[in-house]
Design an enzyme around this catalytic site. Sequence first.
Site, PDB file in Angstrom:
ATOM      1  N   GLY A 145     -38.753 -26.715  60.605  1.00 23.59           N
ATOM      2  CA  GLY A 145     -38.384 -26.059  61.858  1.00 23.59           C
ATOM      3  C   GLY A 145     -39.352 -24.927  62.172  1.00 23.59           C
ATOM      4  N   CYS A 146     -39.384 -24.522  63.428  1.00 22.24           N
ATOM      5  CA  CYS A 146     -40.368 -23.519  63.856  1.00 22.24           C
ATOM      6  C   CYS A 146     -40.078 -22.152  63.237  1.00 22.24           C
ATOM      7  CB  CYS A 146     -40.434 -23.435  65.371  1.00 22.24           C
ATOM      8  SG  CYS A 146     -38.835 -23.202  66.175  1.00 22.24           S
ATOM      9  N   TYR A 147     -38.834 -21.701  63.322  1.00 26.72           N
ATOM     10  CA  TYR A 147     -38.505 -20.410  62.708  1.00 26.72           C
ATOM     11  C   TYR A 147     -38.747 -20.440  61.191  1.00 26.72           C
ATOM     12  CZ  TYR A 147     -36.154 -18.684  66.990  1.00 26.72           C
ATOM     13  OH  TYR A 147     -35.857 -18.240  68.256  1.00 26.72           O
TER      14      TYR A 147
END
Lengths: 348, 348, 348, 348
Positions: free
Chosen positions: B148-150
């Site tokens: 995921g990006c975070y």
Amino acid sequence: MFNVAIIGGSGYTGGELLRLLKQHPHVNVTTVTSKRSAGKSVSNLFPNLKDCQLIFEPLKIKNVVKKADLFFLCLPHKTSQEAVAYLHKAGKKVIDLSADYRLKDAAAYKKWYETRHMFPALLKKAVYGLPEIYRNKIKHASIIANPGCYPVSAILGLVPIMKNSLIDSDSIIIDSKSGVSGAGRNPTQPLMFSEANESVKAYAITTHRHTPEIEQELGFLSKKKIKIIFTPHLIPMDRGILSTIYVKPKEKIKLPHVQKTYQNFYAKEPFVRVLKDGEYPNTKGVKGSNYCDVSVFLDQHNHKRQTLIIVTAIDNLLKGASGQAMHNMNIMYGFDETAGLTTLSPCP
Amino acid sequence: MFNVAIIGGSGYTGGELLRLLKQHPHVNVTTVTSKRSAGKSVSNLFPNLKDCQLIFEPLKIKNVVKKADLFFLCLPHKTSQEAVAYLHKAGKKVIDLSADYRLKDAAAYKKWYETRHMFPALLKKAVYGLPEIYRNKIKHASIIANPGCYPVSAILGLVPIMKNSLIDSDSIIIDSKSGVSGAGRNPTQPLMFSEANESVKAYAITTHRHTPEIEQELGFLSKKKIKIIFTPHLIPMDRGILSTIYVKPKEKIKLPHVQKTYQNFYAKEPFVRVLKDGEYPNTKGVKGSNYCDVSVFLDQHNHKRQTLIIVTAIDNLLKGASGQAMHNMNIMYGFDETAGLTTLSPCP
Amino acid sequence: MFNVAIIGGSGYTGGELLRLLKQHPHVNVTTVTSKRSAGKSVSNLFPNLKDCQLIFEPLKIKNVVKKADLFFLCLPHKTSQEAVAYLHKAGKKVIDLSADYRLKDAAAYKKWYETRHMFPALLKKAVYGLPEIYRNKIKHASIIANPGCYPVSAILGLVPIMKNSLIDSDSIIIDSKSGVSGAGRNPTQPLMFSEANESVKAYAITTHRHTPEIEQELGFLSKKKIKIIFTPHLIPMDRGILSTIYVKPKEKIKLPHVQKTYQNFYAKEPFVRVLKDGEYPNTKGVKGSNYCDVSVFLDQHNHKRQTLIIVTAIDNLLKGASGQAMHNMNIMYGFDETAGLTTLSPCP
Amino acid sequence: MFNVAIIGGSGYTGGELLRLLKQHPHVNVTTVTSKRSAGKSVSNLFPNLKDCQLIFEPLKIKNVVKKADLFFLCLPHKTSQEAVAYLHKAGKKVIDLSADYRLKDAAAYKKWYETRHMFPALLKKAVYGLPEIYRNKIKHASIIANPGCYPVSAILGLVPIMKNSLIDSDSIIIDSKSGVSGAGRNPTQPLMFSEANESVKAYAITTHRHTPEIEQELGFLSKKKIKIIFTPHLIPMDRGILSTIYVKPKEKIKLPHVQKTYQNFYAKEPFVRVLKDGEYPNTKGVKGSNYCDVSVFLDQHNHKRQTLIIVTAIDNLLKGASGQAMHNMNIMYGFDETAGLTTLSPCP
């Protein structure tokens, strides 16, 4: 109607003060001065004040001292010191939007602002202009040190639990996000549209001058030395500050109890709104208003240690500067506290 | 040249994958599918791909399974599960950009994604596609769970000190700020220009689904259960994530030592740049690139307890999604790791 | 590989040139100079060039004349004159991104730039660097006057119908909208984020210096004196120019015929795309690319008089400046015209 | 105090009406309805109205007809027709913010809105709510067709010279630039932040429905059929319209004479400001206000033909919609025309 003046009024806080004061039922702005814009008309510098007839006068305080009873000072830090002293001696009331009279400790001032404070006696007289804490002192103050924008967003998020000693005072982390107007109106490359737009950055980590201001006030509240972690960020929008505050409760607590503590503490405050459980403050919700929106969350998925997450939103130029200044004036002069501060702002 | 396909490619990560893969020296995109845009041309949906000749095909995996050796899946969480299983059974390699194969623990998946995982055996097979940790496993993987990006922005900020056990693992706070493209391309009111513009807000406090993903990976690194505090924020810009991470060192440390730890750890990494002492990452500096910029600060003005402040910046659609996916492909297929990922992006 | 230098490279066009040239297969940037940033590293000034090792050298042309065969000049108008002359005398090729060699008529230059042109002989030698008109001359040029950003967007919208004498040449109105980077990187108050953001304005009506440049080129094309109406606007985005052009056809025409004229004229051009009937150019579609997108519309609901509406979109820093400059270099040196200009840009 | 209601009030014009009406000294908003938001509280949908106690009621006009004397209709075009007729029959006054009663010619309505107008008799009764032209009719109107946002910006830029027959009425070109809120609050992909941000485009060339509205009013003013060229553009900001208008004078004119014509015409108008010679309107200068700023320029560098360039700026949601509606109400009910419309808006 009584007369007020704005000293150093060509920046964003000056513009917002002008706007607010012109709409106030009981005051009359007689004078606005500016170093760099002397001779220019206010209507030229502020597109929203096109109908304003005032002309910026030069920044000679001697020349304008007779023109008002109350002076708002929007001078840069360090140059405000003397102006406050001069006006005070002349029997005038002063609301100083600079940082020069915020730190009670002259040594701290010297350390953080790299200049000596020449009027330590006045430092003691000055009242920190946050009505939610100092309302009674503000009523009788002759010098108001108007709070910094970040400190307002941070302190209001912490007062209720500091007062009630609910938290470990060594655990405070304040992560703040500010719109670009907070950096002032002097043109520098990092503040240019094409530099600040479409980007976010942290800055002044461990060195921001609002740190000692927040620590001082939290220290007074909890009656001990407080050290915080404070990280400001610049984000691509005109105005607004969102502060996300992380603290550890001293003992296991329940969220409704904390929320109730906030609601009770701010129950009679005209400009602090404690949001409903689960509701998120956003800066669009306070843009153009003098409100501080606060919401409290509890993270307890780590069974060893809970964390309270408090989110506050203010308009950096209003509750964080000029709106706050006018609120202080209202208290000092016995006006309705919300006079001139109730207009609803456009949205979106 | 070998053949790849993109499943569910009409969103932002699909568009960026198309752009990157079309510029890759060794691959050929044979197929891109989309549920809502089947029949439309890629050039219509992505203004930067006006010269692309591909047409979105319907989302029937059976129909496209023969068209490629490697499949990139940009499907919504939950619907990706089955597609991965089907393709895997058909002997294809898969890079899954959804969250469906990121959590190793099927129970955790059920808790956070509110649906049962039907292929727990594949969960075990899937490799978490973060090369800075799993490079060797990625080489031989047939299923990649693309991070995921975070989590990318958080984990890369913490790996070096977690690996070296320098910090109190109960003290981790991650405050992340994301551009709006991170929320996807499905039109909803909060993502409209006039709603998201000129505002900042926190959201999903204590409930964001990237929390268990970060905790899992930090747990593997430190070989114990990790619980973090994670707060995402939405800020008005197209792309980019800045994460500000707060942790307490176990014992008193010196900043240069920590910085050295980061520099050593990432010395050979092609896509992580440890900035010089005092330099601030900003998202404009990584926009359009696959870089993660990291900088480390130490706050020790509280004499009782130091705090490390780590700031990372990534492009959420590249290092946080599609660039990462292509990096994984490069590793899986023995290409130069930076193949197709070295173009410098426009600025400002 | 041959050597090039950039003179005055600390602004936005300098940064984009550096980026493009570093990615070019056949050139080597040996030197970049800057008056205000001498001694600073390129990586500090341009966040997207963090890995660039170059340091800005002082702006003494004598000191750098031996370092390259081709010089890109990004100097301010007026100061570029002499630098071009000096380098030309030293036998170097020059691509001048300033306006100093664009106007063939020294009197016009004096009128619009309020300074005398001291090298009228060189003015004649200089070739206006718009390949769609002057490709053959560019091949053999030693001085290229690289076109202004607005003129590129205007001229490319008009060439096909000017060449074919389809329109009343007294009827041309060009309404252009530019992103803020077009105004350069020198910090001034109107270019600050909080001033330019959330606003749009027209400026320099009847007085913009790109007016005579557009008129000159349209005049050459149609072999008569041309006077246009040109209105530039500043809009809140980093980059891009959209020009909406209004002209009256000489005689009644049909839209498909005009569209065909454009398609034919630009059929072999690598960087001009004539969009399909009804399709609208937008600046996001060309951001980060060297393309000019063009679309033609016909308003004939006024039965007395038709109006052609031509819309063009370019990236002001690429097709409007640095990309154009590199395209010119490619032509001058016999490289593939698109060398270094084919990377797809990120979106959104 | 008298009672008003808002029908279809969950969009941006509804929100601004609510805000303005709540601050009006003489009215009371008793009801606001919404189809999609029935049951929700106003404070949830509008962050600036957090203290508003109203709840959206369902969109059954029968149920609310008794709740007010004056109804503001913010319904979509086409659905407003019937609502107006029903309320009119019930003896209520109506200010219709839709386009349904703006075109006097039912055939034109059918052509442009692709639906039959079922109440042609009411069309005749309805008064076009632009006080600068129809003040006297508005005083006695029972149905106000509140003008479209683009038409306000276009017509106010042309009234003085149309009335005085100074221009060639076949030469009118209106190039308008609008903020994104003008496109409404229904979520669609082109209105998403990541799509509209950092881009500008023209749209609806030759087909925008505000064209016949502008033509009708200019036709009435000049007493002949008028056909205009109108090109709307979408630019990345929340609110504001800037219109740049190009017209040819009939005979040679002098700029001061034209400027005087504008000043005289608007001398007593409370909401139109004719700027000084050379001053540029920008949308930031009118944001949050009901003003229309106008400035006139003359391009005469083409000796054969002069061109007048008129630039107007309005806030699309105020002078272009809700502020205009409240101004109309003030006139209808004999209130001070500026009642509730004098608050200065925040800046920046």
